[in-house]
Design an enzyme around this catalytic site. Structure first.
Site, mmCIF file in Angstrom:
data_model
loop_
_atom_site.group_PDB
_atom_site.id
_atom_site.type_symbol
_atom_site.label_atom_id
_atom_site.label_comp_id
_atom_site.label_asym_id
_atom_site.label_seq_id
_atom_site.Cartn_x
_atom_site.Cartn_y
_atom_site.Cartn_z
ATOM 1 N N ASN A 9 0.914 -1.291 0.061
ATOM 2 C CA ASN A 9 -0.025 -0.021 0.141
ATOM 3 C C ASN A 9 0.662 1.215 0.085
ATOM 4 O OD1 ASN A 9 -1.911 1.933 0.590
ATOM 5 N ND2 ASN A 9 -2.441 1.431 2.517
ATOM 6 N N LYS A 11 0.095 4.294 -0.282
ATOM 7 C CA LYS A 11 -0.576 5.455 0.179
ATOM 8 C C LYS A 11 -0.450 6.606 -0.572
ATOM 9 C CE LYS A 11 0.218 3.406 5.023
ATOM 10 N NZ LYS A 11 -0.048 3.580 6.208
ATOM 11 N N HIS A 95 -9.591 0.864 4.839
ATOM 12 C CA HIS A 95 -8.360 0.948 5.587
ATOM 13 C C HIS A 95 -8.473 1.942 6.875
ATOM 14 C CE1 HIS A 95 -3.981 2.313 6.297
ATOM 15 N NE2 HIS A 95 -3.843 1.176 5.532
ATOM 16 N N GLU A 97 -6.672 4.338 7.937
ATOM 17 C CA GLU A 97 -6.815 5.852 7.789
ATOM 18 C C GLU A 97 -7.995 6.293 6.980
ATOM 19 O OE1 GLU A 97 -3.110 5.296 5.483
ATOM 20 O OE2 GLU A 97 -1.962 4.795 7.429
ATOM 21 N N GLU A 167 -5.408 -5.156 10.625
ATOM 22 C CA GLU A 167 -4.298 -4.222 10.797
ATOM 23 C C GLU A 167 -4.579 -3.489 12.154
ATOM 24 O OE1 GLU A 167 -2.443 -2.927 6.862
ATOM 25 O OE2 GLU A 167 -4.304 -1.747 6.999
ATOM 26 N N GLY A 173 2.525 2.339 10.711
ATOM 27 C CA GLY A 173 3.246 3.124 10.645
ATOM 28 C C GLY A 173 3.869 3.675 11.613
ATOM 29 N N SER A 213 3.474 -2.231 10.354
ATOM 30 C CA SER A 213 4.963 -2.228 10.606
ATOM 31 C C SER A 213 5.619 -3.541 10.060
ATOM 32 C CB SER A 213 5.351 -1.759 12.024
ATOM 33 O OG SER A 213 4.828 -0.495 12.125
#
Ligand code: PEP
Length: 251
Positions: A9, A11, A95, A97, A167, A173, A213
């Site tokens: 991904n 992003k 996701h 985010e 996730e 991240g 991560s």
């Protein structure tokens, strides 16, 4: 036997030159790998140029989101047909985010999942708890709720197009990876839940990725878990060498 699936991904990273170079680098590194399904998910605006860089390779293309309507007055949105037109096979949906920065709800994600499958795309459906939810002992409830609402109305043969990505938000991240045991515990629960709401054969066939991560140094231990079937990789997918190393570890 579930074939491992590793997706990158990207992003909101890369530019027109670096996106193509990154895709070409991944293709070059993975020429001999056919025991792992691999996809990269660049920003929308680079889908076509990355598709060209991936052509005739074993690396598939995915998008990072899609809207559920076919066309019309939805300024800024992109339809499933547009993604198919750009050679996308996969699309990331739900996701963290998009849930927590952009405010997407389980109901919206459910509509997007249905549209993606109807449109011939294979969704990577992301779920995961916030740190405060884990600390409060609510991980399983949160993930179960996201899956039940996200998959509402989809427990038939269509569900086989879906990969679930667990996730934990606190691991995305942050450099703080879930332990293999923490990942396995949630993945096993997800598989059991799919067996309950669909059936055991669907659950046994469903690929469940871990994301948060993931990097070359922790790939082997995460992938050694019986219910971890792949990885959704953010930061480490931006370096062709690191991303490829992870895939070769699994292959
Ligand atoms: C992600 O964006 O899905 C992700 C897992 O990011 P990172 O690997 O950087 O934690």
């Amino acid at each position: 036997m579930r074939k491992p699936f590793i997706a990158g991904n990207w992003k909101m990273n890369t530019n027109s030159a670096t996106a193509v170079a990154l895709a070409a680098g991944v293709v070059n590194e993975l020429q001999d790998v056919d025991t792992v399904d691999v996809a990269v998910c660049p920003p929308y605006v680079y889908l076509q140029s990355v598709a060209a860089a991936l052509s005739a390779s074993n690396v598939a293309l995915g998008a990072q989101d899609v809207y559920f309507e076919d066309n019309g007055a939805f300024t800024g949105e992109i339809s499933c047909q547009m993604l198919k037109d750009c050679c996308c096979t996969y699309v990331i949906l739900g996701h963290s985010e998009r849930r927590h920065v952009l405010g997407e709800t389980d109901e919206l994600i459910n509509k997007k999942l249905k549209a993606a499958i109807a449109g011939g795309l294979m969704p990577i459906f992301c779920v995961g708890e916030l740190l405060e939810e884990r600390d409060a002992g609510k991980t399983m409830d949160v993930v179960e709720g996201q899956i039940r609402k996200g998959l509402d109305g989809l427990c038939d043969e269509r569900i086989q197009a879906i990969t679930i990505a667990y996730e934990p938000v606190w691991a995305i991240g942050t450099g703080r990876t879930a332990t293999p045991e923490q990942a396995q515990e949630v993945h096993a629960m997800i598989r059991q839940l799919i067996a309950t709401i669909c059936d055991k054969s669907v659950a046994d066939a469903m690929r469940i990725q871990y994301g948060g991560s993931a990097k070359p140094s922790n790939t082997a231990e995460l992938m050694a878990q019986p219910d971890v079937d792949g990885l959704l990789v953010g930061g480490a997918s931006l370096k062709a060498e690191d991303f490829s190393k992870m895939i070769k570890t699994v292959a």
